[in-house]
Structure formats: structure tokens, C-alpha cells
Enzyme design. Structure first.
Site, PDB file in Angstrom:
ATOM      1  N   LYS A  16       0.830  -1.217   0.000  1.00 32.81           N
ATOM      2  CA  LYS A  16       0.000   0.000   0.000  1.00 32.81           C
ATOM      3  C   LYS A  16       0.860   1.262   0.000  1.00 32.81           C
ATOM      4  CE  LYS A  16      -2.170  -0.883   3.903  1.00 32.81           C
ATOM      5  NZ  LYS A  16      -1.470  -2.118   4.345  1.00 32.81           N
ATOM      6  N   ARG A  91      -8.378   1.160  10.272  1.00 33.07           N
ATOM      7  CA  ARG A  91      -8.025  -0.241  10.514  1.00 33.07           C
ATOM      8  C   ARG A  91      -9.045  -0.918  11.416  1.00 33.07           C
ATOM      9  NH1 ARG A  91      -2.005   0.458   9.638  1.00 33.07           N
ATOM     10  NH2 ARG A  91      -1.019  -1.558   9.796  1.00 33.07           N
ATOM     11  N   ARG A 130      11.336  -7.563   4.282  1.00 32.09           N
ATOM     12  CA  ARG A 130      11.411  -6.172   4.729  1.00 32.09           C
ATOM     13  C   ARG A 130      12.112  -6.083   6.080  1.00 32.09           C
ATOM     14  NH1 ARG A 130       5.895  -2.831   4.922  1.00 32.09           N
ATOM     15  NH2 ARG A 130       5.625  -3.721   6.983  1.00 32.09           N
ATOM     16  N   ARG A 136      13.018  -3.145  10.856  1.00 27.07           N
ATOM     17  CA  ARG A 136      11.864  -2.624  11.589  1.00 27.07           C
ATOM     18  C   ARG A 136      11.618  -3.508  12.797  1.00 27.07           C
ATOM     19  NH1 ARG A 136       6.645  -0.694   8.159  1.00 27.07           N
ATOM     20  NH2 ARG A 136       5.645  -1.641   9.962  1.00 27.07           N
ATOM     21  N   ARG A 147       0.574  -9.438  13.698  1.00 22.51           N
ATOM     22  CA  ARG A 147      -0.001  -8.340  12.915  1.00 22.51           C
ATOM     23  C   ARG A 147      -0.992  -8.864  11.877  1.00 22.51           C
ATOM     24  NH1 ARG A 147       4.647  -5.609  10.393  1.00 22.51           N
ATOM     25  NH2 ARG A 147       3.308  -3.872   9.873  1.00 22.51           N
TER      26      ARG A 147
END
Ligand code: AMP
Length: 205
Positions: A16, A91, A130, A136, A147
Site C-alpha cells: 500500500k 483499521r 522487509r 523494523r 499483525r
């Protein structure tokens, strides 16, 4: 260029953010990425960042009242006067309802909710990649799984929420970035939102 009010729906790792930047640049409208705003606040050590960090590190959602207040402030900034691309918000159903109330007050309708469709397998592969690339703190294997569960429980109901309002536009998001961009262009055009997107991509590669 016309105003565009767009929501990007889809699980973490669906791509996104990449597409939001392109769409917002093309339309000259605000790119509102809630995860990015939280990360910037964490990096700066602001009170908002301190509140958000514990939730983010666990892979949980930051409480609705915190996120809603932040997004409502952000939508009042000048760049959003020309419309917005919301990446990562809403969300939860409560967030979607808060957005509906604000848009009704402003008399600005939502144009579409673009739903990025990606298989769970592909998501896991992307998020793990990622994690390695960006370090991260919320991209560890356990947090990634959490998640995705949070997405399934809290955010997936929004697909029906926007479908019932006739705003849902599905996009198969398992492809190269340029190909997904072209699919978005086609899907939005078919929906009646004109996006001459190919030129932007051609100019940026
Ligand atoms: P993202 O970069 O969009 O995946 O967001 C990273 C993290 O920020 C999420 O896992 C949440 O902890 C938090 N976050 C971002 N957007 C929201 C939202 N709309 N509601 C609650 N928490 C959010």
C-alpha cells in the site's frame, strides 16, 4: 486535476505504501500514512510516539481514540485540501465510522476503498524480507504473525463495510510494482475514477 479521496485497504506487506506515494504525487493530494506518522513520532521521542511504541512493537493496534485524533488533525492540513490517500487508516470499524462522520461534516465523499488482495504466504515472504532490509522492530517473525492476526480480526471487516457502501475496488496486488500500479489505474478507471497513471510510472523509471 480533480480531487481524490481514497482509502487503501489491505494487510501489512501488501504494498500500500509504495502505491500511496505514487497516487498522491499524481493527484497532488495528501499522502496520510499512519504507520509512518507513528514511526516519525517514535524517532523524535514525542508523547504520541511514546504512547504508540509499545503497541507497535507488539504488533497491536494503537488505541482508536489516539489514531482518530491524529488522523483528524492531519486531514485538516493544507495538502489534504486537495484530497487524500489514506494508507493504513481506517483499521477498525470505529475508525471507519469516525472518518465517515468527518467526511460528512466536510461534505466530501469518499471516492473509493482500494483493497489490496494478497495471499498470506506472499505476505509473510514480503514482511520477512522487509524485516531483513529495514530492521523494523515490528517485523520479527512472531510480530508479523500477530499483525496478520490483528488484520484478520480487526481490519478485514472493513472490506464488507466498504463493499456495502458500494465503494470497494479490489486489486490483485501480487505482481511487480509497475504492474500493480497499472492494475490500480484500470480498476479505478473502471470504477469511474480517472487516473492517468501510466505516465507517472514511465516518468519515474
Ligand atoms: P503500518 O506501517 O501501517 O503497518 O503501521 C505500523 C504500526 O503502526 C501498526 O502495526 C500499528 O501498531 C500502528 N498503526 C498504524 N496505523 C494504525 C491505525 N490506523 N490504527 C491503529 N494502529 C495503527
Amino acid at each position: 486535476m480533480s480531487e481524490l479521496n481514497l482509502i487503501l485497504l489491505g494487510p501489512p506487506g501488501a504494498g500500500k505504501g509504495t502505491q500511496a506515494v505514487r497516487i498522491a504525487a499524481h493527484f497532488g493530494c495528501g499522502d496520510v500514512a499512519t504507520g509512518d506518522i507513528f514511526r516519525a513520532n517514535v524517532a523524535q521521542g514525542t508523547p504520541l510516539g511514546r504512547t504508540a511504541q509499545e503497541y507497535m512493537d507488539r504488533g497491536d493496534l494503537v488505541p482508536d481514540e489516539v489514531v482518530i485524533a491524529m488522523v483528524m488533525d492531519r486531514l485538516a492540513e493544507p495538502d489534504c485540501g486537495a484530497g487524500f490517500v489514506l494508507d493504513g487508516f481506517p483499521r477498525t470499524v470505529a475508525q471507519a465510522e469516525a472518518l465517515d462522520r468527518r467526511l460528512a461534516e466536510l461534505d466530501t465523499p469518499l471516492d473509493a476503498a482500494l483493497n489490496f488482495e494478497v495471499t498470506e504466504e506472499e505476505l509473510f515472504r514480503r514482511l520477512a524480507g522487509r524485516s531483513a532490509a529495514l530492521h523494523r522492530s515490528d517485523d520479527t517473525e512472531q510480530t508479523i504473525r500477530h499483525r496478520l492476526e490483528v488484520f484478520a480480526e480487526k481490519t478485514r471487516p472493513l472490506i464488507d463495510y466498504y463493499r456495502h457502501r458500494g465503494l470497494l475496488v479490489g486489486v490483485d496486488a501480487v505482481a511487480a510494482i509497475e504492474q500493480v500500479a497499472a492494475r490500480i489505474d484500470a480498476a479505478l478507471a473502471a470504477f469511474g475514477v480517472a487516473v492517468a497513471f501510466g505516465g507517472v510510472i514511465a516518468a519515474s523509471v
